[in-house]
Motif scaffolding. Structure first.
Motif, PDB file in Angstrom:
ATOM      1  N   THR A   1      84.005  56.271  22.812  1.00 39.80           N
ATOM      2  CA  THR A   1      84.035  57.726  22.666  1.00 39.80           C
ATOM      3  C   THR A   1      82.650  58.231  22.276  1.00 39.80           C
ATOM      4  N   HIS A   2      82.441  59.508  22.422  1.00 40.34           N
ATOM      5  CA  HIS A   2      81.156  60.121  22.079  1.00 40.34           C
ATOM      6  C   HIS A   2      80.823  59.868  20.613  1.00 40.34           C
ATOM      7  N   VAL A   3      81.780  60.132  19.719  1.00 38.57           N
ATOM      8  CA  VAL A   3      81.531  59.982  18.288  1.00 38.57           C
ATOM      9  C   VAL A   3      81.292  58.515  17.945  1.00 38.57           C
ATOM     10  N   GLY A   4      82.170  57.611  18.439  1.00 40.01           N
ATOM     11  CA  GLY A   4      82.042  56.200  18.098  1.00 40.01           C
ATOM     12  C   GLY A   4      80.735  55.601  18.571  1.00 40.01           C
ATOM     13  N   ASN A   5      80.339  55.870  19.804  1.00 38.10           N
ATOM     14  CA  ASN A   5      79.108  55.297  20.354  1.00 38.10           C
ATOM     15  C   ASN A   5      77.876  55.814  19.617  1.00 38.10           C
ATOM     16  N   ASN A   6      77.830  57.118  19.398  1.00 34.28           N
ATOM     17  CA  ASN A   6      76.659  57.699  18.735  1.00 34.28           C
ATOM     18  C   ASN A   6      76.571  57.276  17.275  1.00 34.28           C
ATOM     19  N   PHE A   7      77.727  57.127  16.628  1.00 30.44           N
ATOM     20  CA  PHE A   7      77.715  56.705  15.235  1.00 30.44           C
ATOM     21  C   PHE A   7      77.146  55.288  15.118  1.00 30.44           C
ATOM     22  N   ARG A   8      77.613  54.377  15.982  1.00 35.95           N
ATOM     23  CA  ARG A   8      77.110  52.996  15.951  1.00 35.95           C
ATOM     24  C   ARG A   8      75.613  52.962  16.260  1.00 35.95           C
ATOM     25  N   MET A   9      75.182  53.739  17.254  1.00 35.83           N
ATOM     26  CA  MET A   9      73.753  53.759  17.594  1.00 35.83           C
ATOM     27  C   MET A   9      72.917  54.286  16.430  1.00 35.83           C
ATOM     28  N   ARG A  10      73.418  55.330  15.753  1.00 36.03           N
ATOM     29  CA  ARG A  10      72.691  55.882  14.608  1.00 36.03           C
ATOM     30  C   ARG A  10      72.598  54.854  13.491  1.00 36.03           C
ATOM     31  N   HIS A  11      73.698  54.148  13.243  1.00 34.21           N
ATOM     32  CA  HIS A  11      73.718  53.136  12.191  1.00 34.21           C
ATOM     33  C   HIS A  11      72.711  52.021  12.492  1.00 34.21           C
ATOM     34  N   GLN A  12      72.685  51.539  13.719  1.00 32.13           N
ATOM     35  CA  GLN A  12      71.757  50.476  14.082  1.00 32.13           C
ATOM     36  C   GLN A  12      70.302  50.933  13.992  1.00 32.13           C
ATOM     37  N   LYS A  13      70.044  52.156  14.411  1.00 38.53           N
ATOM     38  CA  LYS A  13      68.675  52.676  14.353  1.00 38.53           C
ATOM     39  C   LYS A  13      68.214  52.840  12.908  1.00 38.53           C
ATOM     40  N   ASN A  14      69.112  53.321  12.044  1.00 39.35           N
ATOM     41  CA  ASN A  14      68.762  53.458  10.621  1.00 39.35           C
ATOM     42  C   ASN A  14      68.439  52.093  10.015  1.00 39.35           C
ATOM     43  N   ALA A  15      69.229  51.086  10.393  1.00 40.14           N
ATOM     44  CA  ALA A  15      68.988  49.743   9.861  1.00 40.14           C
ATOM     45  C   ALA A  15      67.640  49.208  10.343  1.00 40.14           C
ATOM     46  N   GLU A  16      67.320  49.432  11.619  1.00 40.42           N
ATOM     47  CA  GLU A  16      66.048  48.959  12.167  1.00 40.42           C
ATOM     48  C   GLU A  16      64.864  49.663  11.515  1.00 40.42           C
ATOM     49  N   GLU A  17      65.031  50.927  11.163  1.00 40.37           N
ATOM     50  CA  GLU A  17      63.935  51.691  10.574  1.00 40.37           C
ATOM     51  C   GLU A  17      63.852  51.519   9.065  1.00 40.37           C
ATOM     52  N   GLY A  18      64.764  50.710   8.503  1.00 40.99           N
ATOM     53  CA  GLY A  18      64.707  50.434   7.073  1.00 40.99           C
ATOM     54  C   GLY A  18      65.186  51.579   6.196  1.00 40.99           C
ATOM     55  N   LEU A  19      65.982  52.475   6.737  1.00 43.21           N
ATOM     56  CA  LEU A  19      66.463  53.611   5.945  1.00 43.21           C
ATOM     57  C   LEU A  19      67.488  53.204   4.900  1.00 43.21           C
TER      58      LEU A  19
ATOM     59  N   GLY B   1      67.052  50.619   2.916  1.00 45.93           N
ATOM     60  CA  GLY B   1      66.375  49.898   1.852  1.00 45.93           C
ATOM     61  C   GLY B   1      66.069  48.470   2.253  1.00 45.93           C
ATOM     62  N   GLY B   2      64.790  48.081   2.200  1.00 42.33           N
ATOM     63  CA  GLY B   2      64.386  46.709   2.490  1.00 42.33           C
ATOM     64  C   GLY B   2      64.441  46.348   3.952  1.00 42.33           C
ATOM     65  N   GLY B   3      64.775  47.280   4.825  1.00 41.56           N
ATOM     66  CA  GLY B   3      64.787  47.024   6.250  1.00 41.56           C
ATOM     67  C   GLY B   3      65.859  46.065   6.700  1.00 41.56           C
ATOM     68  N   ARG B   4      66.875  45.825   5.854  1.00 43.88           N
ATOM     69  CA  ARG B   4      67.915  44.884   6.248  1.00 43.88           C
ATOM     70  C   ARG B   4      68.773  45.469   7.347  1.00 43.88           C
ATOM     71  N   ASP B   5      69.112  44.632   8.283  1.00 49.50           N
ATOM     72  CA  ASP B   5      70.025  45.048   9.325  1.00 49.50           C
ATOM     73  C   ASP B   5      71.446  44.981   8.790  1.00 49.50           C
ATOM     74  N   VAL B   6      72.185  46.089   8.935  1.00 49.47           N
ATOM     75  CA  VAL B   6      73.558  46.144   8.432  1.00 49.47           C
ATOM     76  C   VAL B   6      74.483  46.243   9.626  1.00 49.47           C
ATOM     77  N   VAL B   7      75.420  45.336   9.715  1.00 41.57           N
ATOM     78  CA  VAL B   7      76.308  45.272  10.866  1.00 41.57           C
ATOM     79  C   VAL B   7      77.662  45.819  10.490  1.00 41.57           C
ATOM     80  N   CYS B   8      78.290  46.530  11.416  1.00 39.49           N
ATOM     81  CA  CYS B   8      79.625  47.058  11.156  1.00 39.49           C
ATOM     82  C   CYS B   8      80.574  45.915  10.816  1.00 39.49           C
ATOM     83  N   ASP B   9      81.363  46.117   9.815  1.00 43.45           N
ATOM     84  CA  ASP B   9      82.339  45.120   9.391  1.00 43.45           C
ATOM     85  C   ASP B   9      83.581  45.244  10.253  1.00 43.45           C
ATOM     86  N   ASN B  10      83.719  44.323  11.205  1.00 44.26           N
ATOM     87  CA  ASN B  10      84.871  44.386  12.100  1.00 44.26           C
ATOM     88  C   ASN B  10      86.069  43.631  11.555  1.00 44.26           C
ATOM     89  N   GLU B  11      85.878  43.065  10.357  1.00 50.30           N
ATOM     90  CA  GLU B  11      86.971  42.284   9.796  1.00 50.30           C
ATOM     91  C   GLU B  11      87.762  43.078   8.770  1.00 50.30           C
TER      92      GLU B  11
END
Length: 539
Positions: free
Chosen positions: A464-482, A484-494
């Motif tokens: 969906t529009h919301v789901g895809n854009n939300f995941r992309m925003r989350h990944q981009k924030n993680a890559e840019e270090g927003l 803290g510490g630049g750690r990559d944070v992955v969605c918890d699918n569990e």
């Protein structure tokens, strides 16, 4: 024209008097045809002569005996329409208003169907001219306006008549030239009309409160900027609007007051209004206005929080049973209505009003209280409460204050709200809109919270529009270090299993009651069964 040159009108009126004295029905019916024909001649001058002050009552009487219809005693009807005069109006004004009534009665009830449009237009114009004279005479002097406004007292037995008269006066102002309208509204504001109207909103009669709402709406439609200027000198006026928004028992009136408060507080419309009025200091005026609203920690708009505070208190209430549970459930419904009505106004208070609004929201613990309310277990009648939570949260998210976003993340209302993405209807679409605001505004702390703690629900929005854009925003924030510490944070699918079956109000598949709200169990069980109506507004 021959009819006017030979003075036939007055001669015909004299003939009517004789035929009426003799009760000559055939002659009266013939005379009806004559007068009806005169109105068909498309002559404004002739219509003016037929409706001058001396001829009009007799012309109406002469049109009583329709040749093919039962006799209608127009004179008796006019007597019953005698002007009610609770204001002790002066004879000059009474005469003008009575003439308006005669002209409109002639046009709408006396003349036969198919009467010439020119004649009907002349009658309408004459009524408008006389009505404008009456209106401008009433509001032409401060003393008259103050005398009228002083009648807006709850203990006045004729209060409803007085308010209806005044509301009709404002309605008729629409036909007055614009420059004269502006002068009139300035005089009405200067003479404390609005202040007296607000006092009358406490009346127990809903008809009186309806008139008060209609009067205020006339000011909103005529010149919202003028209303705002008055509120700057009388802040209690806005407080009155806020109180009526949450405390009005009639749902229709509650919605009207909600719109009044929202329009007064809305930023963009006010900028357009001041620019239209030629103001070169728009932002200075806004700064002064909002400084007034939020001074003293926002006490002026404090009444908007009544429903929120009551619901937050109910979230920790002890369970009740039996009759008391039904009473508590009915009160909860009233709190829901107050919260639901105030939520759009609170959203407006938070949107575009800068640091003052954010400081006010934090000062009243708005994120924490909304989170508590969101965690109240869903019931059959909870849609209003959920929508109100989503509207207020959206206003908090749209604010540029990081402290507000941190407070939201700390209390995590999304724990209870994320399941709403699986609902159909307005609640579900509003929840998706809130998520859309979170990622589009890139509130990084909230993006991280939702993507990591509640990522399982985002997985259900994959594609969906919301789901895809939300995941992309989350990944981009993680890559840019927003985060803290630049750690990559992955969605918890569990995350816990999520039922993808769309939820409906009152369905057993609703999320289980969150911890900390068990005290509402008995109250909410009764809430779904409480009878509609019959409950007084709790103090």
């Amino acid at each position: 024209m021959t009819v006017r040159r030979q003075d036939y009108v007055h001669k015909l009126l004299a003939v009517f008097d004789k035929l009426d004295d003799l009760d000559d029905v055939p002659g009266l019916r013939l005379l009806y045809r004559v007068f009806a024909a005169l109105f068909q001649l498309s002559s404004p001058e002739l219509v003016n002569e037929l409706t001058d002050e001396t001829a009009l009552p007799t012309v109406i009487a002469a049109l009583e005996h329709h040749p093919k219809r039962p006799h209608v005693n127009h004179r008796a009807v006019l007597h019953s329409l005698k002007l009610h005069n609770p204001l002790n109006l002066e004879p000059q004004l009474t005469h003008l208003l009575s003439r308006v009534n005669l002209l409109l009665y002639l046009r709408d009830s006396v003349l036969p169907v198919g009467t010439d449009e020119v004649a009907l237009e002349v009658l309408r114009n004459q009524a408008v001219v006389n009505r404008n004279k009456a209106v401008l005479w009433i509001v032409g002097e401060d003393a008259r306006v103050r005398a009228l406004a002083n009648r807006f007292q709850i203990e006045d037995k004729d209060l409803l008549h007085v308010l209806r008269f005044f509301e009709e006066l404002l309605q008729n102002l629409k036909t007055v030239p614009p420059d004269e309208q502006e002068t009139v509204y300035l005089r009405l504001v200067r003479c404390d009309v609005l202040s007296n109207v607000c006092h009358a909103t406490r009346h127990k009669d809903v008809k009186v409160r309806q008139c008060c709402s209609d009067i205020v709406n006339h000011f909103v439609l005529a010149d919202t900027g003028l209303l705002r200027d008055y509120i700057m000198s009388e802040p209690s006026m806005l407080q009155c609007f806020a109180e009526q928004t949450v405390r009005e028992a009639d749902s229709g009136l509650q919605a009207q007051w909600q719109e009044v408060a929202r329009v007064v507080l809305e930023t963009r419309a006010q900028r357009e209004m001041y620019v239209f009025r030629g103001s070169t200091t728009v932002y200075d005026i806004e700064e002064t206005f909002y400084a007034m609203i939020y001074r003293n920690d926002g006490n002026i708009i404090e009444p908007l929080l009544w429903g929120i505070r009551k619901l937050a208190q109910a979230a920790g209430a002890a369970p009740t049973t039996g009759v008391q549970a039904r009473i508590d459930a009915a009160q909860l419904r009233v709190y829901d209505n107050g919260f639901y009505s105030a939520a759009p106004v609170i959203n407006t208070c938070l949107s575009g009003h800068g640091d003052r609004a954010s400081a006010w929201a934090l000062g009243v613990d708005l994120p924490q209280q909304v989170s508590l309310i969101a965690k109240i277990p869903s019931t059959l009648h909870s849609s209003k409460r959920l929508l109100a939570c989503l509207w207020v949260l959206r206003g908090l998210v749209e604010s540029d204050a990081p402290a507000l976003h941190a407070s939201i993340a700390e209390h995590d209302p999304f724990e209870a709200l994320m399941p709403l993405v699986l609902r159909r209807g307005l609640v579900g679409s509003t929840m998706l809109s809130l998520l859309d605001t979170v990622w589009s505004k890139n509130r990084a702390e909230l993006v991280k919270l939702i993507a990591t703690v509640h990522g399982g629900y985002l997985e259900k929005l994959a594609g969906t529009h919301v789901g895809n854009n939300f995941r992309m925003r989350h990944q981009k924030n993680a890559e840019e270090g927003l985060y803290g510490g630049g750690r990559d944070v992955v969605c918890d699918n569990e995350t816990a299993d999520i039922d993808t079956k769309p939820q409906v109000e009152g369905d057993a598949s609703q999320p289980k009651e969150p911890s900390g709200t068990a005290g509402l169990g008995g109250l909410l069980n009764a809430y779904g069964e409480a009878e509609e109506g019959g409950f007084r507004f709790p103090e």
